[in-house]
Enzyme design. Sequence first.
Site, PDB file in Angstrom:
ATOM      1  N   ARG A 144      16.507  16.772  45.390  1.00  0.00           N
ATOM      2  CA  ARG A 144      15.944  15.460  44.576  1.00  0.00           C
ATOM      3  C   ARG A 144      14.467  15.319  44.500  1.00  0.00           C
ATOM      4  NH1 ARG A 144      20.060  11.333  45.589  1.00  0.00           N
ATOM      5  NH2 ARG A 144      19.053  10.026  44.226  1.00  0.00           N
ATOM      6  N   LEU A 184      27.190  15.601  50.825  1.00  0.00           N
ATOM      7  CA  LEU A 184      26.505  15.708  49.366  1.00  0.00           C
ATOM      8  C   LEU A 184      26.296  13.647  49.341  1.00  0.00           C
ATOM      9  CD1 LEU A 184      28.497  18.038  47.285  1.00  0.00           C
ATOM     10  CD2 LEU A 184      26.141  18.661  47.943  1.00  0.00           C
ATOM     11  N   ASP A 185      25.168  13.513  48.316  1.00  0.00           N
ATOM     12  CA  ASP A 185      24.950  12.656  47.556  1.00  0.00           C
ATOM     13  C   ASP A 185      25.829  12.057  47.227  1.00  0.00           C
ATOM     14  OD1 ASP A 185      22.595  12.274  49.717  1.00  0.00           O
ATOM     15  OD2 ASP A 185      21.602  13.024  48.230  1.00  0.00           O
ATOM     16  N   ARG A 186      26.431  10.530  46.876  1.00  0.00           N
ATOM     17  CA  ARG A 186      27.231  10.133  45.841  1.00  0.00           C
ATOM     18  C   ARG A 186      27.040  10.469  44.315  1.00  0.00           C
ATOM     19  NH1 ARG A 186      29.695   3.854  46.219  1.00  0.00           N
ATOM     20  NH2 ARG A 186      30.961   4.355  44.767  1.00  0.00           N
ATOM     21  N   VAL A 238      25.735  13.289  43.166  1.00  0.00           N
ATOM     22  CA  VAL A 238      25.540  14.753  42.831  1.00  0.00           C
ATOM     23  C   VAL A 238      26.989  15.449  43.325  1.00  0.00           C
ATOM     24  CG1 VAL A 238      25.085  16.959  44.252  1.00  0.00           C
ATOM     25  CG2 VAL A 238      23.564  14.921  44.503  1.00  0.00           C
TER      26      VAL A 238
END
Length: 221
Positions: free
Chosen positions: A160, A58-60, A62
């Site tokens: 996103r 997961l992106d930071r 998120v």
Amino acid sequence: MLDVLFEDNHVLVVNKPAGLLVHGDETGDITLADLAKEYIRVKYNKPGNVFIGVVHRLDRPVSGVVLMAKTSKALSRLNELFRSKKTQKTYWAVVQNRPQQEQGTLIHWLVKDTSRNVTKAYAKENLGARSELHYKLLRSQKEGHLLEVNPITGRSHQIRVQLSSMRCPILGDLKYGAAQPLPDKSIALHARQLQFEHPTLKKPVSVSAPAPATAAWAPFR
């Protein structure tokens, strides 16, 4: 402190807080994988190196469900499940604007600019990676609009940029058009649920993570 959602001999599923890296980068900051290794080392009193295989990221900024493997056998099998798209991922996103249609499918071709760590979405086929997701409006409040998102593909920044492309940027996501940051620098995107086949038992597993206890999510709890 690791928020463990599910664990057995082969699998560890946790609820990642926003702001924590899954894997290491040039910052050298502590990662979710580091915390998971320490959790296992302490809980099971394991000396030496502890094996943890991160199956997806997961992106930071998120939050939400992250699946990890505790054995190399499980890692290999889970990686294959993700490659063959035999998992089902459900996200929640709070967006600034109400979508024109309450539900729909978005298809774009995404191109990532690695130098700026930003992805661009094109509506017509080009050299980018074909990306598809389904979304559904769950609830609208004055503070924002809660969408359920099911990505069919798993591209970098996909949710996103695709939501932003229909003028529904995620709250706090300045990179993709949000009006202002959230106080904790997170974005209002949460990996709500993951469904997968257990790598050794071959039984379906479904794991859900509660939304963060932050102001952005308060109207929807």
